[in-house]
Design a protein around this motif. Structure first.
Motif, short mmCIF file in Angstrom:
data_model
loop_
_atom_site.label_atom_id
_atom_site.label_comp_id
_atom_site.label_asym_id
_atom_site.label_seq_id
_atom_site.Cartn_x
_atom_site.Cartn_y
_atom_site.Cartn_z
N ILE A 70 0.93 -1.18 -0.26
CA ILE A 70 -0.01 -0.01 -0.06
C ILE A 70 0.96 1.12 0.11
CG2 ILE A 70 -1.79 1.09 1.34
CD1 ILE A 70 -2.42 -1.38 2.54
N ALA A 71 0.57 2.10 -0.87
CA ALA A 71 1.22 3.55 -0.67
C ALA A 71 0.34 4.68 -0.67
CB ALA A 71 2.06 3.62 -2.04
N VAL A 72 0.64 5.64 -0.30
CA VAL A 72 -0.32 7.00 -0.03
C VAL A 72 0.61 8.02 -0.43
CG1 VAL A 72 -1.71 8.36 1.48
CG2 VAL A 72 -1.21 5.84 2.03
N VAL A 73 0.12 9.05 -1.22
CA VAL A 73 0.57 10.10 -1.86
C VAL A 73 -0.12 11.28 -1.38
CG1 VAL A 73 1.87 9.25 -3.51
CG2 VAL A 73 -0.30 10.10 -4.02
N GLY A 74 0.44 12.38 -0.74
CA GLY A 74 -0.34 13.64 -0.41
C GLY A 74 0.59 14.51 0.26
N MET A 75 0.19 15.85 0.31
CA MET A 75 1.06 16.71 0.94
C MET A 75 0.42 17.66 2.15
SD MET A 75 3.72 16.53 -1.01
CE MET A 75 4.68 17.59 -0.22
N GLY A 76 1.14 18.04 2.90
CA GLY A 76 0.61 19.01 3.99
C GLY A 76 -0.53 18.34 4.61
N GLY A 77 -1.72 19.17 4.78
CA GLY A 77 -2.97 18.72 5.34
C GLY A 77 -3.69 17.30 4.90
N SER A 78 -3.34 17.25 3.52
CA SER A 78 -3.74 16.07 2.64
C SER A 78 -2.77 14.87 2.75
CB SER A 78 -3.88 16.42 1.41
OG SER A 78 -5.02 17.54 0.93
N GLY A 79 -1.57 14.96 3.41
CA GLY A 79 -0.58 13.87 3.46
C GLY A 79 -0.38 13.45 5.03
N ILE A 80 -1.05 14.11 6.00
CA ILE A 80 -0.86 13.33 7.22
C ILE A 80 -1.63 12.01 7.28
CG2 ILE A 80 -2.97 14.88 8.18
CD1 ILE A 80 0.38 13.85 10.05
N GLY A 81 -2.75 11.99 6.58
CA GLY A 81 -3.51 10.79 6.50
C GLY A 81 -2.59 9.66 6.20
N GLY A 82 -1.57 9.66 5.32
CA GLY A 82 -0.76 8.61 5.05
C GLY A 82 0.23 8.39 6.14
N ASP A 83 0.50 9.25 6.99
CA ASP A 83 1.32 8.85 8.09
C ASP A 83 0.59 8.09 9.15
OD1 ASP A 83 3.52 10.18 7.11
OD2 ASP A 83 2.62 12.08 7.70
N MET A 84 -0.86 8.57 9.35
CA MET A 84 -1.79 7.98 10.16
C MET A 84 -2.08 6.53 9.89
SD MET A 84 -2.48 10.18 12.70
CE MET A 84 -2.47 11.95 13.16
N LEU A 85 -2.08 6.53 8.53
CA LEU A 85 -2.19 4.96 7.82
C LEU A 85 -1.13 4.12 8.30
CD1 LEU A 85 -4.54 3.52 6.18
CD2 LEU A 85 -3.25 3.84 4.32
N GLU A 86 -0.27 4.47 7.93
CA GLU A 86 0.93 3.70 8.33
C GLU A 86 0.99 3.16 9.82
OE1 GLU A 86 4.86 2.13 9.71
OE2 GLU A 86 4.01 4.22 10.14
N SER A 87 0.73 4.35 10.51
CA SER A 87 0.89 3.90 12.02
C SER A 87 -0.39 2.94 12.41
CB SER A 87 0.62 5.27 12.87
OG SER A 87 0.59 4.93 14.17
N TYR A 88 -1.47 3.17 11.75
CA TYR A 88 -2.63 2.21 12.14
C TYR A 88 -2.41 0.95 11.60
CZ TYR A 88 -7.33 0.96 12.81
OH TYR A 88 -8.59 0.30 13.23
N LEU A 89 -1.64 0.76 10.63
CA LEU A 89 -1.56 -0.62 10.04
C LEU A 89 -0.39 -1.57 10.41
CD1 LEU A 89 -2.69 -0.30 6.28
CD2 LEU A 89 -4.16 -0.95 8.09
N ARG A 90 0.51 -0.65 11.31
CA ARG A 90 1.75 -1.06 11.51
C ARG A 90 1.65 -2.49 12.12
NH1 ARG A 90 5.16 3.31 14.60
NH2 ARG A 90 4.71 4.20 12.79
N TYR A 91 0.91 -2.68 13.08
CA TYR A 91 0.68 -3.93 13.85
C TYR A 91 -0.49 -4.59 13.58
CZ TYR A 91 4.52 -1.54 16.33
OH TYR A 91 5.94 -0.86 16.60
N LYS A 92 -1.14 -4.25 12.54
CA LYS A 92 -2.69 -4.86 12.16
C LYS A 92 -2.37 -5.53 10.92
CE LYS A 92 -5.46 -1.27 14.71
NZ LYS A 92 -6.35 -2.42 15.60
N SER A 93 -1.38 -5.10 10.17
CA SER A 93 -1.62 -5.87 8.62
C SER A 93 -0.23 -6.52 8.25
CB SER A 93 -2.24 -4.76 8.00
OG SER A 93 -2.06 -5.13 6.33
N ASN A 94 -0.23 -7.05 7.34
CA ASN A 94 1.16 -7.81 6.70
C ASN A 94 1.47 -6.57 5.58
OD1 ASN A 94 1.54 -10.01 8.57
ND2 ASN A 94 0.14 -11.28 7.34
N TYR A 95 0.54 -6.09 5.23
CA TYR A 95 0.99 -5.29 3.96
C TYR A 95 1.77 -3.97 4.54
CZ TYR A 95 -2.82 -7.56 1.60
OH TYR A 95 -3.58 -8.42 0.95
N PRO A 96 3.03 -4.02 3.73
CA PRO A 96 3.85 -2.73 3.96
C PRO A 96 3.18 -1.41 3.51
CG PRO A 96 4.81 -3.80 2.19
CD PRO A 96 3.45 -4.72 2.79
#
Length: 344
Positions: A51-77
């Motif tokens: 999985i990948a997320v692209v976005g900048m500024g206020g639109s990009g923080i969601g990608g950081d949150m998704l990586e954090s949320y999936l870190r210990y919940k999913s096998n997908y990098p």
């Protein structure tokens, strides 16, 4: 009137004098936005390996949150890209989320087009703009979110649809979302401008007034600390620093010997009961630095609640601090000036 008295007396009328565009109203709609935003972009898609997320500024923080949320919940990098070009690892086996609230973010559009060329499974989130036009032309699934607000204020619409989509696809099971909404409503009742003495968001704003805020956290909460930093930058018009335990114990703590740090104040974002090793690091770091700091606890027993309540508290602090600083939280003139100089 003392600063403390003024701070505690801050009501809607006082804030609106500084905040004519109504950032405080947008922030207080956060629980409602979260409830409304939990909508999948699509209900199914082709198989993918990352999985990948692209976005900048206020639109990009969601990608950081998704990586954090999936870190210990999913096998997908999860790869988060905040640049013009995509990393080489992003290919046709990638589920690519493309997020731009305006739909016109230059860096995001560049990555969007490259993702299409590489054959990624592309899903988009936007309110309008060039991104919407290209998505419609290329028959790419796009979730159109409500317009008319600052991108940073629309954070739930730029993060939660990704979580809802991955749940719909069977990648994860979201635990505790309803309780998260309940916790957000409780915070709204406790921290809105009409609440005075027991309003800890106002107290944190008063603590940070006149300082360079340093926001520390750890592990899955680190993106929340980064969100605080960005909101203090944009809403409160303050320079701010963010770092995370335990990494900061291996480098940044030494920098506190420099005399300029006398103007720094620390806020530590944490869970109610962090693991013992992490709590010990927080306590010992405070002792060694010999600096005043405040701890802010996020609410809930699920990660989704901890992330969203942490963001909500920080957003409120940033608007209260903007009022104390006598600056309008909405305009971001330096960002606009950079864009004007680049594109004129």
């Amino acid at each position: 009137m003392s600063q403390k008295e003024y701070l505690m007396s801050l009501g809607y009328d006082e804030i609106r004098e500084i905040d004519p565009d109504g950032m405080i109203e947008d922030v207080l709609r956060f629980p409602e936005m979260c409830r409304d935003a939990f909508t999948p972009i699509v209900k199914e898609g082709r198989e993918f390996e990352k999985i990948a997320v692209v976005g900048m500024g206020g639109s990009g923080i969601g990608g950081d949150m998704l990586e954090s949320y999936l870190r210990y919940k999913s096998n997908y990098p999860v790869l988060v890209n905040k640049n013009y070009d995509l990393p080489k690892a992003i290919d046709e086996k990638t589920l690519l989320f493309v997020i731009s609230y305006s739909g016109n973010t230059e860096e995001t559009l560049s990555s969007f087009k490259e993702g299409i060329e590489r054959g990624c499974e592309v899903l988009a989130i936007s309110s309008n703009g060039e991104l919407k036009k290209i998505a419609n032309k290329k028959d790419i699934s796009l979730l159109e979110v409500p317009g008319g607000i600052q991108p940073r204020a629309g954070f739930p619409y730029l993060f939660l649809p990704m979580v809802a989509t991955l749940e719909e696809m069977g990648v994860l099971e979201v635990d505790g979302f309803d309780r998260a909404i309940s916790n957000l409503e409780k915070l709204k009742n406790r921290l809105n401008p009409s609440v005075d003495e027991d309003n800890f968001a106002k107290k944190i704003a008063g603590f940070l007034k006149g300082s360079i805020p340093v926001i520390y956290s750890y592990d899955e909460l680190s993106p929340v600390a980064y969100r605080w930093k960005c909101q203090l930058n944009e809403n409160s018009k303050m320079f701010s620093i963010m770092n995370e335990f335990p990494e900061l114990n291996h480098n940044e703590v030494v920098g506190w010997d420099y005399k300029l740090t006398r103007d720094f104040k620390i806020v530590v974002l944490k869970e109610k009961d962090p693991i013992e090793k992490m709590q010990k690091k927080i306590e010992v770091t405070g002792q060694v630095l010999d600096v005043e700091f405040k701890e802010v606890e996020v609410l809930g027993d699920s990660l989704i609640s901890k992330l969203m309540t942490g963001v909500f508290i920080g957003d409120l602090v940033s608007v209260y601090l903007a009022t104390l600083n006598e600056v309008d939280p909405t305009p971001v003139r330096r960002i606009d000036n950079i864009k004007e100089r680049l594109y004129d």
